[in-house]
Design a protein around this motif. Structure first.
Motif, PDB file in Angstrom:
ATOM      1  N   THR A  98      37.686  59.108  14.989  1.00  0.00           N
ATOM      2  CA  THR A  98      38.476  57.996  14.615  1.00  0.00           C
ATOM      3  C   THR A  98      38.432  56.684  15.324  1.00  0.00           C
ATOM      4  O   THR A  98      38.943  56.808  16.696  1.00  0.00           O
ATOM      5  N   LEU A  99      38.032  55.571  14.954  1.00  0.00           N
ATOM      6  CA  LEU A  99      37.847  54.371  16.046  1.00  0.00           C
ATOM      7  C   LEU A  99      38.911  53.600  16.351  1.00  0.00           C
ATOM      8  O   LEU A  99      40.031  53.842  15.502  1.00  0.00           O
ATOM      9  N   PRO A 100      39.114  52.719  17.256  1.00  0.00           N
ATOM     10  CA  PRO A 100      40.626  51.898  17.456  1.00  0.00           C
ATOM     11  C   PRO A 100      40.693  51.085  16.219  1.00  0.00           C
ATOM     12  O   PRO A 100      41.866  50.983  16.382  1.00  0.00           O
ATOM     13  N   ASN A 101      39.903  50.901  15.383  1.00  0.00           N
ATOM     14  CA  ASN A 101      40.377  50.131  14.374  1.00  0.00           C
ATOM     15  C   ASN A 101      40.844  50.832  12.966  1.00  0.00           C
ATOM     16  O   ASN A 101      41.152  50.295  12.050  1.00  0.00           O
ATOM     17  N   GLY A 102      40.756  52.104  13.297  1.00  0.00           N
ATOM     18  CA  GLY A 102      41.689  53.183  12.471  1.00  0.00           C
ATOM     19  C   GLY A 102      40.478  53.683  11.487  1.00  0.00           C
ATOM     20  O   GLY A 102      40.923  54.610  10.666  1.00  0.00           O
ATOM     21  N   LYS A 103      39.254  53.067  11.440  1.00  0.00           N
ATOM     22  CA  LYS A 103      38.244  53.904  10.501  1.00  0.00           C
ATOM     23  C   LYS A 103      37.409  55.067  11.219  1.00  0.00           C
ATOM     24  O   LYS A 103      37.503  55.091  12.283  1.00  0.00           O
ATOM     25  N   GLU A 104      37.052  55.698  10.269  1.00  0.00           N
ATOM     26  CA  GLU A 104      36.129  57.154  10.760  1.00  0.00           C
ATOM     27  C   GLU A 104      34.892  56.592  11.191  1.00  0.00           C
ATOM     28  O   GLU A 104      34.366  55.658  10.428  1.00  0.00           O
ATOM     29  N   ALA A 105      34.191  57.054  12.279  1.00  0.00           N
ATOM     30  CA  ALA A 105      32.985  56.355  12.768  1.00  0.00           C
ATOM     31  C   ALA A 105      31.903  56.537  11.403  1.00  0.00           C
ATOM     32  O   ALA A 105      31.238  55.326  11.311  1.00  0.00           O
ATOM     33  N   GLU A 106      31.565  57.561  10.690  1.00  0.00           N
ATOM     34  CA  GLU A 106      30.660  57.532   9.895  1.00  0.00           C
ATOM     35  C   GLU A 106      30.908  56.679   8.503  1.00  0.00           C
ATOM     36  O   GLU A 106      30.104  56.037   7.822  1.00  0.00           O
ATOM     37  N   ALA A 107      32.231  56.443   8.266  1.00  0.00           N
ATOM     38  CA  ALA A 107      32.784  55.626   7.225  1.00  0.00           C
ATOM     39  C   ALA A 107      32.460  54.275   7.446  1.00  0.00           C
ATOM     40  O   ALA A 107      32.421  53.447   6.618  1.00  0.00           O
ATOM     41  N   TRP A 108      32.453  53.863   8.979  1.00  0.00           N
ATOM     42  CA  TRP A 108      32.419  52.362   9.286  1.00  0.00           C
ATOM     43  C   TRP A 108      31.046  52.127   9.467  1.00  0.00           C
ATOM     44  O   TRP A 108      30.437  51.094   9.221  1.00  0.00           O
ATOM     45  N   ALA A 109      30.082  52.964   9.818  1.00  0.00           N
ATOM     46  CA  ALA A 109      28.694  52.707  10.304  1.00  0.00           C
ATOM     47  C   ALA A 109      27.565  53.300  10.057  1.00  0.00           C
ATOM     48  O   ALA A 109      26.462  53.333  10.484  1.00  0.00           O
TER      49      ALA A 109
END
Length: 250
Positions: free
Chosen positions: A157-168
């Motif tokens: 989970t990234l600082p922006n609240g998103k899961e890494a793979e769901a984000w990038a």
């Protein structure tokens, strides 16, 4: 030394003898389609066909990569094959099918270990983080030539609240029609966290999109050197064979 590597995927089961001194396939790989009903028994039958195709000696180490976390030889979670794999002792199952000792590892770990030992990180000491950008973000961590198994850094989970793979992931890039620059900004969020937590000496980026690495890797700001993977489709087979050989000599 020659060992045999097998890479089991949702659509195909591939294998070949591997020359571990060269880090290369000793013979062209053979591929058999994964059975539509990919139960443990059906897949084990295909694995036996694959090994029989090459007629390898009983003394040759065998390593198998499965698309699942493998904890002490047992399948901890299964997404890409039949659900009946869950909880199966895959090492014992495949060992009985082949009549020999078999080492079973996670497919991302096998590919990452192959890349770290024989590909983009060949000869590089220290901590190597291998990431695969695709439908999700796969990961493998190799520290001083030792694999740290079953990492799942794509689910961080990234600082922006998103899961890494769901984000990038590269699938997200395609789905949201992101430019290389916009996608690189998202990758920066991911790799910054990986560096914060792991402090790797080298980062390797694989997956099909790594062929376009020149369009996005130069846009990333990392302390560690970050490079594209070099082994392509051979990494899983070579890594599985190498890990099989290591265990057989442990």
């Amino acid at each position: 030394m020659i060992a045999f590597g097998i890479d089991i995927g949702g659509s195909g089961i591939k294998g070949a003898p591997v020359d571990l001194d060269k880090g290369a396939l000793a013979q062209p790989r053979h591929r058999i389609p994964t059975p539509a009903k990919s139960t443990p028994g059906n897949v084990a039958d295909i694995v036996k066909q694959l090994v029989d195709h090459f007629g390898i000696p009983d003394s040759m180490p065998v390593g198998v990569a499965l698309p699942a976390p493998i904890v002490h030889g047992t399948v901890a979670l299964m997404a890409n094959l039949h659900k009946s794999w869950l909880g199966i002792d895959a090492a014992s199952l495949l060992g009985e099918a082949l009549g020999r000792h078999v080492t079973v590892v996670n497919d991302a770990d096998a590919a990452g270990y192959g890349e770290a030992e024989y590909g983009a990180a060949h000869g590089v000491p220290g901590s190597i983080l291998v990431t695969t950008l695709g439908t999700g973000i796969g990961s493998a961590l190799v520290v001083n030539h030792e694999l740290v198994p079953n990492t799942e850094f794509g689910h961080l989970t990234l600082p922006n609240g998103k899961e890494a793979e769901a984000w990038a992931s590269s699938a997200v890039k395609d789905r949201e029609k992101l430019s290389w620059k916009a996608w690189a900004k998202r990758l920066q969020d991911v790799y910054s966290q990986y560096e914060l937590l792991l402090n790797p000496d080298l980062i390797i980026v694989g997956g099909g999109i790594s062929k376009n690495a020149d369009k996005y890797l130069p846009l990333l700001d990392t302390r560690a050197t970050i490079v594209p993977a070099t082994m392509r489709n051979s990494a899983g087979i070579i890594g599985a064979a190498a890990l099989g050989a290591r265990e057989s000599h442990a």
